[in-house]
Design an enzyme around this catalytic site. Sequence first.
Site, PDB file in Angstrom:
ATOM      1  N   TYR A   1      56.339 -82.958  21.080  1.00 32.30           N
ATOM      2  CA  TYR A   1      57.421 -83.926  20.780  1.00 32.30           C
ATOM      3  C   TYR A   1      58.773 -83.236  20.978  1.00 32.30           C
ATOM      4  O   TYR A   1      59.632 -83.747  21.706  1.00 32.30           O
ATOM      5  CB  TYR A   1      57.297 -84.434  19.332  1.00 32.30           C
TER       6      TYR A   1
ATOM      7  N   LYS B   1      62.087 -83.706  23.824  1.00 33.66           N
ATOM      8  CA  LYS B   1      63.514 -83.832  23.482  1.00 33.66           C
ATOM      9  C   LYS B   1      64.327 -82.795  24.261  1.00 33.66           C
ATOM     10  O   LYS B   1      65.383 -83.079  24.833  1.00 33.66           O
ATOM     11  CB  LYS B   1      63.729 -83.636  21.969  1.00 33.66           C
TER      12      LYS B   1
ATOM     13  N   SER C   1      67.116 -84.196  18.752  1.00 36.71           N
ATOM     14  CA  SER C   1      66.560 -83.846  17.440  1.00 36.71           C
ATOM     15  C   SER C   1      66.772 -82.371  17.124  1.00 36.71           C
ATOM     16  O   SER C   1      66.787 -81.530  18.015  1.00 36.71           O
ATOM     17  CB  SER C   1      65.058 -84.153  17.445  1.00 36.71           C
TER      18      SER C   1
HETATM   19  C1  WQD Z   1      60.107 -82.389   5.894  1.00 32.06           C
HETATM   20  C2  WQD Z   1      59.602 -81.424   4.839  1.00 32.06           C
HETATM   21  C3  WQD Z   1      57.383 -80.621   5.219  1.00 32.06           C
HETATM   22  C4  WQD Z   1      55.347 -84.449   4.578  1.00 32.06           C
HETATM   23  C5  WQD Z   1      60.433 -83.856  11.768  1.00 32.06           C
HETATM   24  C6  WQD Z   1      60.839 -83.682  13.197  1.00 32.06           C
HETATM   25  C7  WQD Z   1      62.308 -83.964  13.348  1.00 32.06           C
HETATM   26  C8  WQD Z   1      62.615 -85.334  12.836  1.00 32.06           C
HETATM   27  C9  WQD Z   1      62.139 -85.490  11.390  1.00 32.06           C
HETATM   28  C10 WQD Z   1      62.767 -87.076  14.487  1.00 32.06           C
HETATM   29  C11 WQD Z   1      58.833 -80.248   5.427  1.00 32.06           C
HETATM   30  C12 WQD Z   1      57.457 -81.440   3.933  1.00 32.06           C
HETATM   31  C13 WQD Z   1      56.332 -83.488   4.702  1.00 32.06           C
HETATM   32  C14 WQD Z   1      54.408 -84.354   3.521  1.00 32.06           C
HETATM   33  C15 WQD Z   1      55.481 -82.337   2.762  1.00 32.06           C
HETATM   34  N1  WQD Z   1      62.025 -86.310  13.665  1.00 32.06           N
HETATM   35  N2  WQD Z   1      56.396 -82.464   3.813  1.00 32.06           N
HETATM   36  N3  WQD Z   1      54.508 -83.293   2.651  1.00 32.06           N
HETATM   37  O1  WQD Z   1      59.082 -81.749   9.995  1.00 32.06           O
HETATM   38  O2  WQD Z   1      61.419 -81.446   8.994  1.00 32.06           O
HETATM   39  O3  WQD Z   1      61.121 -82.927  10.969  1.00 32.06           O
HETATM   40  O4  WQD Z   1      60.741 -85.175  11.378  1.00 32.06           O
HETATM   41  O5  WQD Z   1      63.937 -87.171  14.590  1.00 32.06           O
HETATM   42  O6  WQD Z   1      62.640 -83.883  14.712  1.00 32.06           O
HETATM   43  O7  WQD Z   1      60.630 -82.335  13.567  1.00 32.06           O
HETATM   44  O8  WQD Z   1      60.257 -83.643   8.765  1.00 32.06           O
HETATM   45  O9  WQD Z   1      59.628 -85.174   6.955  1.00 32.06           O
HETATM   46  O10 WQD Z   1      57.786 -84.165   8.391  1.00 32.06           O
HETATM   47  O11 WQD Z   1      59.001 -82.722   6.736  1.00 32.06           O
HETATM   48  O12 WQD Z   1      55.555 -81.392   1.968  1.00 32.06           O
HETATM   49  O13 WQD Z   1      53.485 -85.198   3.349  1.00 32.06           O
HETATM   50  O14 WQD Z   1      58.688 -82.110   3.986  1.00 32.06           O
HETATM   51  O15 WQD Z   1      56.548 -79.482   5.053  1.00 32.06           O
HETATM   52  O16 WQD Z   1      59.149 -79.091   4.672  1.00 32.06           O
HETATM   53  P1  WQD Z   1      60.420 -82.314   9.647  1.00 32.06           P
HETATM   54  P2  WQD Z   1      59.102 -84.010   7.714  1.00 32.06           P
END
Ligand code: WQD
Length: 297
Positions: free
Chosen positions: A101, A105, A77
């Site tokens: 998490y 990885k 990841s």
């Molecule tokens: C994306 C953006 C949030 C939810 C994580 C893991 C990564 C991968 C994908 C496995 C950010 C914003 C989110 C919400 C929001 N996992 N957001 N409101 O954190 O980039 O990555 O998940 O493979 O390894 O680290 O993904 O989708 O949680 O967030 O504003 O309700 O959306 O702040 O900017 P992230 P995410």
Amino acid sequence: MSVSQLVRQLDLRNKDALDKVFAKQKFDAVIHFAGLKAVGESVHKPLIYFDNNLIGTIILFQVMAAHGCKKLVFSSSATVYGWPKEVPCTEEFPLKTTNPYGRTKLIIEEMCRDLHGSDSDWKIILLRYFNPVGAHPSGFIGEDPRGIPNNLMPFVQQVAVGRLPALTVFGNDYKTCDGTGVRDFIHVVDLADGHIAALRKLDDPKIGCEVYNLGTGKGTSVLEMVKAFEKASGKKIPLSMGDRRPGDAEIVYASTNKAEKELNWKAKHDIHDMCRDQWNWASKNPYGYGKSGDSSK
Ligand code: WQD
């Protein structure tokens, strides 16, 4: 009992059960996806993540080795880059994780490098996923997280089908085009094709233990992604602006030069394809694989 019956609900930590599978069927290679993946949950329950993700992986590698299966594609990841100081991220960037998490990885990546270092018969490819979204274009296979989704697009999807009232945007004061976080969203079908390309690469006699980014090389903001989904679905996504989420990076997107050159792979879908296919799945399966109206799933 057939292999598919043996593997149904199999827990990697059950060494005897896993050994029975490898005794029954010769495998050329293994693609290892099995792992818990909710960042927020891992902060509250680290031991569950270390037990499930690490112990499961160690037992998998032990059983693979015992049965002479030493070709592996591992689902890693982009979270191993932490909050990158610059973008795009290349595979040579320093590795720094900010949650349990992500640490599982990174530890598994290091285990793979040590495994190959101890026995060059191990051929391993590590795929660093950026932000997987979308669904299979058929509308029959899609993302169906249990409970309240941690990730952006499954949450947006549940707002669009009326299961959740509004999306909270975690921070709109970042130094980005519109103040919201920027990520490299990649279509799950492109991700799947990246695994096929990695399996092919394992037949290259020169391969050892290599790591590749799987992204599009483009950054998209949270608000840009929401707008694309509204266009694809015709649904308005009510928003509320919230505080930044602890541990969130500001801008993360991939350099994909290495995968393009060495795996002959490049993502083909854009954010509109992702939103179109995700809406196709969600509109046909508003409660995922559960019964309609059964939001406990
Ligand atoms: C994306 C953006 C949030 C939810 C994580 C893991 C990564 C991968 C994908 C496995 C950010 C914003 C989110 C919400 C929001 N996992 N957001 N409101 O954190 O980039 O990555 O998940 O493979 O390894 O680290 O993904 O989708 O949680 O967030 O504003 O309700 O959306 O702040 O900017 P992230 P995410």
